[in-house]
Scaffold this motif. Structure first.
Motif, short mmCIF file in Angstrom:
data_model
loop_
_atom_site.label_atom_id
_atom_site.label_comp_id
_atom_site.label_asym_id
_atom_site.label_seq_id
_atom_site.Cartn_x
_atom_site.Cartn_y
_atom_site.Cartn_z
N THR A 256 -8.11 3.06 1.94
CA THR A 256 -8.91 2.68 0.78
C THR A 256 -8.62 1.26 0.33
OG1 THR A 256 -7.20 3.45 -0.72
CG2 THR A 256 -8.99 4.97 -0.27
N ALA A 257 -9.62 0.63 -0.27
CA ALA A 257 -9.39 -0.59 -1.03
C ALA A 257 -10.08 -0.37 -2.37
CB ALA A 257 -9.97 -1.81 -0.32
N HIS A 258 -9.35 0.23 -3.31
CA HIS A 258 -9.93 0.43 -4.63
C HIS A 258 -10.37 -0.90 -5.19
CE1 HIS A 258 -7.10 3.86 -4.23
NE2 HIS A 258 -7.95 4.51 -4.98
N GLY B 87 0.81 -1.21 0.00
CA GLY B 87 0.00 0.00 0.00
C GLY B 87 0.84 1.25 0.00
N THR C 136 -5.62 -7.37 -7.79
CA THR C 136 -5.73 -6.10 -7.09
C THR C 136 -6.41 -5.10 -8.01
OG1 THR C 136 -3.71 -6.55 -5.85
CG2 THR C 136 -4.41 -4.25 -5.97
N ARG D 137 -3.65 4.30 1.68
CA ARG D 137 -4.24 3.54 0.59
C ARG D 137 -3.84 2.07 0.65
NH1 ARG D 137 -4.49 7.75 -3.78
NH2 ARG D 137 -4.28 9.68 -2.62
N ARG D 138 -4.86 1.22 0.63
CA ARG D 138 -4.70 -0.24 0.52
C ARG D 138 -3.72 -0.82 1.52
NH1 ARG D 138 -4.11 -0.88 -5.11
NH2 ARG D 138 -1.99 -1.64 -4.90
N SER E 90 -7.58 -7.27 -3.61
CA SER E 90 -9.04 -7.28 -3.80
C SER E 90 -9.59 -8.69 -3.69
CB SER E 90 -9.39 -6.68 -5.15
OG SER E 90 -8.89 -5.37 -5.23
N GLU F 231 -10.10 -8.98 0.21
CA GLU F 231 -11.52 -8.64 0.38
C GLU F 231 -12.38 -9.89 0.19
OE1 GLU F 231 -13.08 -5.65 1.17
OE2 GLU F 231 -11.07 -4.88 1.59
N ALA G 209 -9.01 -3.34 4.70
CA ALA G 209 -8.13 -2.18 4.53
C ALA G 209 -8.63 -0.98 5.32
CB ALA G 209 -8.00 -1.80 3.06
N HIS H 70 -2.51 -6.19 1.16
CA HIS H 70 -3.96 -6.34 1.00
C HIS H 70 -4.31 -6.35 -0.49
CE1 HIS H 70 -8.08 -6.31 2.43
NE2 HIS H 70 -8.38 -5.39 1.52
#
Lengths: 267, 292
Positions: free
Chosen positions: B234-236, B24, B173, B28-29, B163, B196, B230, B161
């Protein structure tokens, strides 16, 4: 050219700052912070269409992204610029950043890391971030929101984050990368490091500001540039663009009290 | 092959004194569920290697950190991480403060298996003064070229982390910026991923998204299911950062007992408790992706 009748000091500084990128050709313009970012957008729209801009996230844009722009109003993406590409771009030298250091010294060295003893700082700030690599790779300009001896320090900055024109920190006989400093924009004046042996000098004074006032608020000796003049005030057209780039007037919060651009003259 | 473990089991595989890489960038993330599980554990004397965000501040506040090796530590919109700042200003931690690009080069050297990366970055600055372990090298091709030998940064293990992952350790990701998770993974060559979503076989269900894979499963030792793991970063493209929560966290740093209150009121005993206390998963889902 119609000059604006009223404008703020922040707007005057943005207009002066935009000129930093005027002659750059096709490089990435990175204005970091509210005023530098508006200035980079103004430079792109008024002075140098070849500049590359990013959206501040991960994409290249051909139109500057206004501050506080709603997602649905954001311009299209011209290319992909994740952080990995930012490093590639900056190492190539095709970038000109404008940053806001906390301390600057007569060698053009700048500090954003911490104040006091590095091992146990009085004030921890951002760390050196990208300053070391930026300073030896590409041109850098600076914009500061206060002009006093705490910003323009006597001696040297507490932590040298940006390399400057200082023999002390370079091994003897080693080849040095060219250190390229653009403009230094302050609430009092515009400076550069273009004097003899990269001496700092004042290029222009904001309306109503005297050289003596600048000198008294600077911790090192300053030269007067040969054509020392008054900083050009924003034109009506420039103010229109500034308002488009910052529709929610975030620039009003950049300087304490958001003073008029003509405050010094009035006083 | 099944690399899936519970959060608790995954953190049990870590040891005191480990050098831990964290994926990350800033806020972020970040693998925050793993970080919170470390906060709930007895682990200590850790060295963190990161483009740091709240994980650095939290682990410092909890007294689990001996040293931080970083390109920066920041919460993006909140530029200064308050607990990291406290740890620095009290002299509680050792640091190796590096230019962001030097940090990248150190990870890349580790990933390539070479002891250092030659670079001009750092020359002419106090990065060399304050990291006396950094050495200079002279180019074998031209003696006037004196360069910094940026040492390989090799974490014992990295926490990243993603996705989605599958039980075999394949990962994807989402989002517009991979940051440097690929290098954080390769530099360590042992990775715990929090995801996630965990699926059985990404090749069977998410084949069309295979380009979102930032590293292959040979470096992935453990897969942990961590929905909303996350948060508050953020977790885009699933959810944005929770600046309101981060502000509450930061405010605590200015109050006596603020960190203990954060541990008690939010971190709690496990992740379901945490997610409830920060407003629930429906609220997290609505956090918008940041646009600067």
């Amino acid at each position: 050219m119609i000059h604006a009748e009223t404008f703020t000091l922040a707007e005057l500084m943005i207009t002066a700052a935009a000129r930093a990128w005027a002659e750059d050709g096709e490089v990435m313009a990175n204005g970091i912070g509210t005023l530098p970012r508006i200035a980079a957008g103004l430079a792109k729209l008024r002075l140098n269409d070849r500049l590359l801009l990013t959206d501040g996230e991960a994409f290249a844009v051909e139109e500057p992204v206004p501050l506080g722009c709603a997602p649905e109003d954001r311009p299209g993406h011209a290319g992909w610029f994740p952080y990995g590409r930012i490093f590639e771009s900056l190492w190539s030298g095709r970038r000109h950043a404008m940053v806001t250091p906390v301390q600057i010294d007569r060698f053009a060295q700048a500090n954003i890391s911490c104040l006091g003893d590095f091992r146990k700082p009085k004030v921890q700030m951002l760390g050196v971030r990208g300053f070391p690599g930026n300073s030896i790779s590409h041109r850098n300009s600076m914009l500061v929101t206060s002009h006093d001896r705490r910003t323009f320090v006597p001696g040297e900055v507490d932590v040298v984050c940006s390399a400057g024109f200082n023999d002390r920190l370079w091994p003897e006989g080693a080849r040095r990368p060219e250190i390229r400093i653009g403009l230094v924009i302050t609430p009092l004046c515009v400076m550069d490091f273009g004097g003899p042996d990269h001496a700092p000098r004042v290029l222009s004074l904001h309306p109503g500001v005297s050289f003596e006032e600048v000198a008294a608020n600077t911790g090192f000796e300053l030269l007067r540039a040969p054509d020392l003049h008054e900083t050009a005030i924003p034109t009506a057209e420039e103010l229109v663009v500034i308002r488009q780039l910052d529709p929610h007037d975030q620039r009003a919060g950049a300087l304490k009290g958001n003073p008029s651009g003509l405050r010094a003259r009035a006083a | 092959m099944d690399k899936q473990k519970s959060l608790r089991e995954a953190v049990r595989s870590l040891h005191d004194g480990m050098v831990i890489g964290v994926g990350g960038w800033g806020a972020r993330r970040k693998p925050m569920a793993l970080v919170r599980e470390i906060l709930r554990s007895d682990l200590k004397d850790l060295t963190l290697v990161a483009y740091g965000g709240p994980e650095v501040g939290m682990l410092c506040a909890a007294g689990k950190v001996r040293k931080v090796i970083y390109g920066f530590v920041s919460l993006d919109k909140i530029p200064l991480e308050p607990y990291f700042r406290k740890a620095r200003e009290s002299g509680a931690i050792e640091v190796m403060e590096l230019d962001e690009g030097m940090f990248l080069l150190g990870l890349r050297a580790a990933a390539e298996g070479v002891p250092f990366a030659p670079t001009r970055i750092g020359m002419g600055t106090d990065v060399l003064t304050h990291n006396p372990e950094l050495r200079l090298v002279t180019s074998p091709y031209d003696a006037e070229d004196v360069l910094v030998a940026m040492p390989a940064l090799k974490p014992d293990i990295s926490l990243i982390h993603v996705s989605r992952a599958d039980r075999r350790g394949n990962v994807q990701t989402d989002g517009r910026d991979p940051y440097f998770d690929n290098l954080i993974a390769r530099a360590a060559s042992r990775v715990i991923v929090s995801a996630e979503e965990v699926h059985d076989r990404l090749d069977l269900t998410h084949s069309h998204m295979a380009q979102k894979s930032l590293f292959d499963r040979s470096v992935v030792e453990t897969v942990v299911a961590a929905p909303f793991g996350a948060h508050p970063t953020t977790a885009h493209d699933a959810y944005g950062w929770d600046m309101a929560h981060l502000k509450t966290y930061c405010d605590g740093a200015r109050q006596e007992g603020g960190w203990d209150a954060y541990l008690r009121d939010y971190v709690g005993a496990d992740e379901p408790t945490y997610l409830d206390r920060v407003g629930g998963v429906d609220a997290i889902r609505t956090l918008s992706i940041p646009n600067l």
